[in-house]
Design an enzyme around this catalytic site. Structure first.
Site, PDB file in Angstrom:
ATOM      1  N   GLU A 284      21.315  44.092  31.920  1.00  0.00           N
ATOM      2  CA  GLU A 284      22.412  44.022  30.950  1.00  0.00           C
ATOM      3  C   GLU A 284      23.624  44.830  31.398  1.00  0.00           C
ATOM      4  O   GLU A 284      24.721  44.670  30.831  1.00  0.00           O
ATOM      5  CB  GLU A 284      21.928  44.492  29.573  1.00  0.00           C
ATOM      6  CG  GLU A 284      21.763  45.979  29.385  1.00  0.00           C
ATOM      7  CD  GLU A 284      20.501  46.572  29.979  1.00  0.00           C
ATOM      8  OE1 GLU A 284      20.280  47.785  29.785  1.00  0.00           O
ATOM      9  OE2 GLU A 284      19.735  45.840  30.653  1.00  0.00           O
TER      10      GLU A 284
ATOM     11  N   CYS B  80      13.560  48.547  32.947  1.00  0.00           N
ATOM     12  CA  CYS B  80      13.628  49.978  33.251  1.00  0.00           C
ATOM     13  C   CYS B  80      12.325  50.662  32.808  1.00  0.00           C
ATOM     14  O   CYS B  80      11.264  50.352  33.320  1.00  0.00           O
ATOM     15  CB  CYS B  80      14.872  50.610  32.626  1.00  0.00           C
ATOM     16  SG  CYS B  80      15.253  52.246  33.312  1.00  0.00           S
TER      17      CYS B  80
ATOM     18  N   HIS C 284      18.788  47.782  35.148  1.00  0.00           N
ATOM     19  CA  HIS C 284      19.297  47.303  33.868  1.00  0.00           C
ATOM     20  C   HIS C 284      20.081  46.013  34.087  1.00  0.00           C
ATOM     21  O   HIS C 284      21.264  46.064  34.440  1.00  0.00           O
ATOM     22  CB  HIS C 284      20.209  48.356  33.229  1.00  0.00           C
ATOM     23  CG  HIS C 284      19.484  49.534  32.696  1.00  0.00           C
ATOM     24  ND1 HIS C 284      18.920  49.540  31.439  1.00  0.00           N
ATOM     25  CD2 HIS C 284      19.213  50.749  33.238  1.00  0.00           C
ATOM     26  CE1 HIS C 284      18.336  50.711  31.222  1.00  0.00           C
ATOM     27  NE2 HIS C 284      18.499  51.459  32.307  1.00  0.00           N
TER      28      HIS C 284
END
Length: 206
Positions: free
Chosen positions: A184, A79, A182
């Site tokens: 994650e 990001c 992202h």
């Protein structure tokens, strides 16, 4: 060992947990020697580019990241962390970046869509990379951003997404890599990308 750079910006613990989920040993740190010992380094980030660079510079992490990149240590920006890899951003009054990838960062041309760009978006792979191996021709990832990276070299673009305009969502040049989204927060495919990065780190000679 994968070191997640702790410069006070970004959901560091979520990134650490995601790496642990794919079997990697990860640590959140700003200690220079720990970062030098790491097999791979991740620069997470949420927030403004100028403040991100201010914090990295204040901790001496800007030069350390440049040093490790020159040494060939795999480096992944996530990001804001991906944007910081580039030479400069126009965000707020503008700021110089790490300069690890040629190009700049400018606001998205959304063509009427609202900013920031938030949500799942399909990323189309435009060239193969070990970072995106096994993801197929396209995969959906969770994006949150208002600016986009403009690589100076087309060959550095691995995957693109479209929100108004088409922008670089995955980049890579040698050992320096970035994801605008992202991973994650991107379920199975996001974890697969982090697993790929872990494998890249494991294959680099100590």
């Amino acid at each position: 060992m994968i070191a997640i750079v702790d410069y006070g910006m970004g959901n560091r613990r979520s990134v650490e947990k995601a790496f642990e989920h794919v079997g990697a040993q990860a640590v959140i740190t700003r200690d220079h020697e720990a970062l030098r010992r790491a097999d791979g380094i991740v620069v997470p980030g949420v927030g403004a580019f100028p403040e991100g660079m201010r914090r990295l510079t204040a901790l001496g992490l800007d030069e350390l990241l440049r040093e490790r990149a020159v040494a060939g240590v795999p480096l992944l920006g996530i990001c804001l962390g991906m944007q910081l890899l580039f030479e400069a951003s126009e965000e707020h009054r503008g700021a110089r970046g790490l300069g690890l990838l040629p190009g700049g960062v400018t606001y998205l041309d959304t063509r009427g869509e609202r900013l920031p760009h938030i949500g799942w978006n399909l990323v189309t792979m435009v060239r193969p990379s070990p970072l995106t191996a096994g993801l197929g021709d396209a995969a959906a990832f969770y994006h949150v951003h208002s600016l986009a990276c403009r690589p100076a070299e087309e060959a550095d673009v691995i995957g693109t997404a479209t929100y108004g305009e088409t922008f670089a969502s995955v980049v890579a040049r040698g050992s320096v890599m970035g994801a605008q989204f992202h991973p994650e927060k991107s379920s199975r495919d996001g974890l697969a990308l982090l697993h790929n990065f872990t494998g890249i780190c494991a294959r680099v000679p100590a």
